[in-house]
Design an enzyme around this catalytic site. Structure first.
Site, PDB file in Angstrom:
ATOM      1  CG  ASP A  37      -2.033  -0.976   1.130  1.00 55.48           C
ATOM      2  OD1 ASP A  37      -2.377  -1.323  -0.008  1.00 55.48           O
ATOM      3  OD2 ASP A  37      -2.553  -1.394   2.179  1.00 55.48           O
ATOM      4  CG  HIS A 240      23.900   8.299 -15.009  1.00 58.89           C
ATOM      5  ND1 HIS A 240      22.916   8.600 -15.902  1.00 58.89           N
ATOM      6  CD2 HIS A 240      24.615   9.448 -14.888  1.00 58.89           C
ATOM      7  CE1 HIS A 240      23.028   9.860 -16.307  1.00 58.89           C
ATOM      8  NE2 HIS A 240      24.062  10.389 -15.710  1.00 58.89           N
ATOM      9  CG  ASP A 257      26.225  13.818 -10.703  1.00 58.68           C
ATOM     10  OD1 ASP A 257      25.449  14.707 -10.307  1.00 58.68           O
ATOM     11  OD2 ASP A 257      26.371  13.531 -11.911  1.00 58.68           O
ATOM     12  CG  ASP A 268      23.277  17.715 -12.381  1.00 63.56           C
ATOM     13  OD1 ASP A 268      23.930  16.946 -11.657  1.00 63.56           O
ATOM     14  OD2 ASP A 268      23.113  17.533 -13.607  1.00 63.56           O
ATOM     15  CG  HIS A 347      29.874  12.709 -20.081  1.00 62.61           C
ATOM     16  ND1 HIS A 347      30.030  14.054 -19.836  1.00 62.61           N
ATOM     17  CD2 HIS A 347      30.598  12.072 -19.124  1.00 62.61           C
ATOM     18  CE1 HIS A 347      30.788  14.218 -18.772  1.00 62.61           C
ATOM     19  NE2 HIS A 347      31.176  13.032 -18.323  1.00 62.61           N
ATOM     20  CG  HIS A 351      22.165  18.210 -18.517  1.00 62.47           C
ATOM     21  ND1 HIS A 351      21.438  18.721 -17.467  1.00 62.47           N
ATOM     22  CD2 HIS A 351      23.150  17.457 -17.947  1.00 62.47           C
ATOM     23  CE1 HIS A 351      21.957  18.280 -16.325  1.00 62.47           C
ATOM     24  NE2 HIS A 351      23.004  17.520 -16.582  1.00 62.47           N
ATOM     25  CG  HIS A 358      19.232  15.102 -18.126  1.00 57.58           C
ATOM     26  ND1 HIS A 358      19.564  13.841 -18.534  1.00 57.58           N
ATOM     27  CD2 HIS A 358      20.240  15.481 -17.301  1.00 57.58           C
ATOM     28  CE1 HIS A 358      20.720  13.472 -17.983  1.00 57.58           C
ATOM     29  NE2 HIS A 358      21.136  14.454 -17.225  1.00 57.58           N
ATOM     30  CD  GLU A 405      26.597  17.972 -13.218  1.00 60.79           C
ATOM     31  OE1 GLU A 405      26.726  16.960 -12.490  1.00 60.79           O
ATOM     32  OE2 GLU A 405      25.693  18.079 -14.062  1.00 60.79           O
TER      33      GLU A 405
HETATM   34  N1  GLY Z   1      23.286  13.978 -12.604  1.00 59.38           N
HETATM   35  C1  GLY Z   1      23.058  13.621 -13.926  1.00 59.38           C
HETATM   36  C2  GLY Z   1      23.857  14.424 -14.839  1.00 59.38           C
HETATM   37  O1  GLY Z   1      24.846  15.011 -14.421  1.00 59.38           O
HETATM   38  O2  GLY Z   1      23.525  14.591 -15.974  1.00 59.38           O
HETATM   39 MN    MN Z   2      24.408  16.973 -15.118  1.00 56.37          MN
HETATM   40 MN    MN Z   3      25.182  15.493 -12.370  1.00 55.97          MN
END
Ligand code: GLY
Ligand code: MN
Ligand code: MN
Length: 435
Positions: A37, A240, A257, A268, A347, A351, A358, A405
């Site tokens: 539930d 990830h 991250d 982020d 990568h 973004h 994202h 980042e």
């Molecule tokens: N935390 C996901 C990314 O950096 O895109």
């Molecule tokens: Mn990111």
């Molecule tokens: Mn990130």
């Protein structure tokens, strides 16, 4: 805090972007059973929230484009017995008085009321491929209308994707949105600092995750913007990695991250630091290279810069640096052309960031990378990931994964780094970890 006037003006703006005689349908999220539930924590649909600020499940916004455009909400009925268990509901009167809707109906009456609202309209706009239930609702409504053609009823004959139109609106943040993003960023900065400070007392990746979540929650980020990534050593090379279950090895780096979500707006952030509080010479070399790339990427952010330029700048620096360290060999132009950096940096530069981590918004327009404009928010997140299994790389580099980042808003004259308060220089990180 975003005012009701701002939500209303977004709805008006959207209605003006749609052709006369069209109707947009924007469904809210549903509660989803996790097990037994118990439900997953409710998270409103970002498009619906952007247009309403309304945080209840089981609702549908109907936006009628026209001279006097109208916002009509289908939402849950008030129900004192159920509210006793699950909390207060806004109801239909509240939707009109508090959300500024022109009318509101119980969500249970969609099948009956929606055909009346769509009769005589030309097009239905909804976000394609996002919500199978709205597609079912549309099909049923069209069936109902088509069954009544002999009575002079006319069903819309065009289905159009609302996603790109709304995506473009969401891409440009208002001052009120930027304030919420600054708050998400500053709370997330505190969480990363807490993780760095507490690291020396901890044994497992999940204990660092616990420090992050503690700090997010106690400052008002009631949720994470995405599952935190806490990867020690080789795990940092899994982009990830969210298992976060392994021991923290003294001598390894850990990559975190993680970002909090504040009133549905995301931060982020990634930082990478040594578990024992001191970078080894190899860790330092890779870290400084990623940091150099990131600084150059961020420095370039200003109106007019084509989106892909950030990646180009960072790829060049990373490739040159990998050559200086002897990890790559050859002519820089040739190495870039054949993407020799890809085994180590696979990568993109980042973004859009906003209600979704994202976030919505196109990256190319008419086949060309778009130029940055004031009000956009993006991440800049270069990395180098040297897994043990990359052929031809000396063992001393193995298991070093670094990503850095930050969140950057484009301003009229350049940029604002929303996460600038978080230490990023090696000496700052080492000092914080000694605290
Ligand atoms: N935390 C996901 C990314 O950096 O895109
Ligand atoms: Mn990111
Ligand atoms: Mn990130």
């Amino acid at each position: 805090m975003i005012s009701q006037q701002e939500y209303q003006s977004r709805r008006n703006q959207l209605a003006h972007k749609l052709p006369q005689g069209s109707v947009a349908l924007i469904p809210a999220a549903h509660e989803i059973i996790r097990n037994g539930d118990a439900h997953y924590r409710f998270r409103q649909d970002s498009n619906f929230y952007y247009l309403t600020g309304f945080n209840e499940p089981d609702a549908l916004l109907v936006l009628i484009a026209g001279v006097e455009n109208q916002s009509i909400l289908f939402n849950r009925l008030r129900n004192p017995a159920e509210e006793q268990w699950t909390g207060k509901r806004l109801g239909q009167d509240g939707a009109v008085s508090e959300l500024g809707m022109q009318a509101a109906f119980p969500i249970s009456s969609v099948e009956e009321e929606l055909p009346k609202l769509l009769n005589g309209k030309s097009a239905i706009y909804y976000a394609f491929a996002c919500n199978p239930e709205i597609e079912k609702t549309i099909t049923n409504t069209l069936k109902t209308l088509k069954n009544q053609v002999r009575r002079g009823v006319k069903a819309p004959d065009q289905l159009c994707d609302l996603g790109p139109i709304l995506g473009e609106m969401r891409l440009f943040k208002s001052e009120a949105e930027l304030e919420l993003m600054r708050r998400a960023a500053s709370i997330s900065v505190k969480a990363h600092e807490q993780a760095m400070r507490r690291c020396k007392h901890l044994e497992h990746e999940y204990q660092l995750e616990a420090e992050l979540i503690y700090e997010f929650s106690r400052h008002g980020c009631r949720s994470v913007a995405y599952d935190p990534i806490v990867g020690c050593g080789e795990n940092a090379c899994v982009l990830h990695y969210t298992e976060n279950s392994k021991p923290l090895h003294r001598g390894s780096l850990v990559l975190i991250d993680a970002g909090g979500e504040y009133e549905n707006y995301a931060a982020d952030i990634t930082r990478t630091f040594p578990i024992n509080g001191a970078f080894s010479p190899e860790q330092r070399s890779i870290y400084e290279l990623v940091l150099k790339a990131q600084k150059a990427g961020i420095a370039a952010v200003k109106p007019g810069l084509p989106w892909n330029k950030i990646q180009e700048i960072m790829v060049r620096i990373l490739t040159e640096g990998l050559c200086s360290l002897g990890i790559l060999n050859g002519d820089i132009e040739e190495l870039i052309a054949k993407e020799a950096y890809k085994p180590f940096y696979m990568h993109n530069s980042g973004h859009w960031l906003g209600l979704d981590v994202h976030d919505s918004g196109l990256y190319k327009i008419n086949g060309e990378w778009r130029a940055l404009e004031p009000g956009m928010v993006l991440t800049v997140e270069p990395g180098l990931y040297i897994s043990a299994n990359i052929p031809g790389v000396e063992e001393r580099w193995w298991g070093i994964g670094v990503r850095i980042e930050d969140d950057v808003a484009v301003t009229k004259t350049g940029h604002e780094v929303l996460t600038a308060a978080l230490p990023v220089e090696i000496h700052e990180i080492e000092a914080l970890m000694r605290d």
